[in-house]
Design an enzyme around this catalytic site. Structure first.
Site, PDB file in Angstrom:
ATOM      1  N   SER A 151       2.590   0.075 -13.622  1.00  0.00           N
ATOM      2  CA  SER A 151       3.503  -0.933 -13.087  1.00  0.00           C
ATOM      3  C   SER A 151       4.767  -1.022 -13.952  1.00  0.00           C
ATOM      4  O   SER A 151       5.503  -0.041 -14.066  1.00  0.00           O
ATOM      5  CB  SER A 151       2.777  -2.276 -12.985  1.00  0.00           C
ATOM      6  OG  SER A 151       3.542  -3.208 -12.255  1.00  0.00           O
ATOM      7  N   ASP A 205      -0.156  -0.812  -1.938  1.00  0.00           N
ATOM      8  CA  ASP A 205       0.418  -1.652  -2.998  1.00  0.00           C
ATOM      9  C   ASP A 205       1.401  -2.659  -2.394  1.00  0.00           C
ATOM     10  O   ASP A 205       2.362  -2.279  -1.723  1.00  0.00           O
ATOM     11  CB  ASP A 205       1.138  -0.762  -4.021  1.00  0.00           C
ATOM     12  CG  ASP A 205       1.434  -1.479  -5.332  1.00  0.00           C
ATOM     13  OD1 ASP A 205       1.593  -2.711  -5.307  1.00  0.00           O
ATOM     14  OD2 ASP A 205       1.503  -0.791  -6.356  1.00  0.00           O
ATOM     15  N   HIS A 237      -2.354  -2.629  -5.881  1.00  0.00           N
ATOM     16  CA  HIS A 237      -1.662  -2.596  -7.177  1.00  0.00           C
ATOM     17  C   HIS A 237      -2.694  -2.623  -8.308  1.00  0.00           C
ATOM     18  O   HIS A 237      -2.919  -3.650  -8.973  1.00  0.00           O
ATOM     19  CB  HIS A 237      -0.714  -3.791  -7.289  1.00  0.00           C
ATOM     20  CG  HIS A 237       0.277  -3.643  -8.399  1.00  0.00           C
ATOM     21  ND1 HIS A 237       1.240  -2.653  -8.423  1.00  0.00           N
ATOM     22  CD2 HIS A 237       0.478  -4.370  -9.546  1.00  0.00           C
ATOM     23  CE1 HIS A 237       1.972  -2.774  -9.516  1.00  0.00           C
ATOM     24  NE2 HIS A 237       1.517  -3.797 -10.228  1.00  0.00           N
TER      25      HIS A 237
END
Length: 263
Positions: A151, A205, A237
């Site tokens: 991320s 995601d 995610h």
């Protein structure tokens, strides 16, 4: 014989005995040396590797340390791992709340057109480069250094690999995005363009949209870099075991290539 004479005689005998003992010790005691395993040769240093893992927003380095347990192949026997934690800072997308963050994020979900904190990214890159430089100074070859991140950490991974002046073993981006504009491409060195990139992203995601991940390979292609992009249809995610298995194989192949080249 007076007391003084007896004292001087005893003192002379003691000095003579001490001299004989010192001479004997010099003949039998070998100069100290480091054990062989503490004084590795050039090839042993070449075979060492370093994996730097950069966590996501609000997370911490120690919370990610279990990731290393997935890497059980013999090639990782001499691998040094580092899981640093981001500094605490206010984050715009969370209404200014203070949390571990490598740089500011203006909005979530992240899309290809989201505004970026380029100055914050570049400052964070300097800290990552300092960590890499320490390992290079300690004897680990840049070809055996891998930067990985999830991320926000994935975005920082991409920026750090692109802007490092030397070719590294590779950069692995998980659910990340391109954290700056195309003008940065001019700063990518010829050596850095040789660093391979592995990009993994979940199609499901909803935090960093899949489209943000898809924008990565064309950006890298415009910089003259290669990128292996892997899409995971049902993944949101997060990081899947399958992704870590793929990462292990990917790093192993590059470690072997580096060692074969040296041989």
């Amino acid at each position: 014989m007076s007391s003084l004479v007896r004292f001087l005689f005893s003192l002379a005998a003691a000095i003579a005995a001490a001299s004989l003992l010192a001479a004997s010790l010099r003949r039998h005691v070998q100069p100290s040396r480091l054990p062989e395993q503490l004084n590795p040769g050039p090839m042993a240093a070449r075979n060492r590797s370093f994996v730097l893992w950069l966590h996501g927003l609000g997370d911490s380095g120690p919370a990610n340390e279990p990731i290393r347990t997935f890497f059980t192949a013999p090639e990782f026997r001499l691998t040094k791992w580092a899981f640093p934690s981001a500094p605490n800072a206010p984050v715009s997308c969370n209404h200014g709340a203070v949390m571990p963050s490598w740089f500011d994020i203006h909005e979530l979900p992240m899309s290809p057109g989201s505004p970026q904190d380029e100055s914050g990214v570049l400052k964070a890159v300097e800290n990552v480069h300092a960590m890499i430089d320490r390992e290079v100074a300690a004897g680990i070859h840049p070809d055996n250094i891998f930067v990985c991140g999830f991320s926000q950490g994935g975005a920082l991974t991409l920026a750090s690999v692109l802007l490092y002046p030397k070719k590294l073993g590779g950069g692995a981006v998980f659910s990340g995005w391109v954290p700056f504009g195309s003008s940065v491409i001019e700063r990518v060195s010829a050596e850095a363009r040789k660093t391979p990139i592995l990009w993994s992203h979940g199609v499901a995601d909803r935090i960093v949209l899949f489209e943000a991940g898809q924008a990565g390979p064309p950006f890298l292609q415009s910089a003259g870099m290669s990128c292996e992009f892997k899409a995971y249809p049902d993944l949101g995610h997060s990081i899947a075991t399958e992704e870590l298995t793929s990462l292990q194989t990917w790093i192993k192949g590059r470690l072997k290539a580096s060692q074969d080249k040296e041989s």
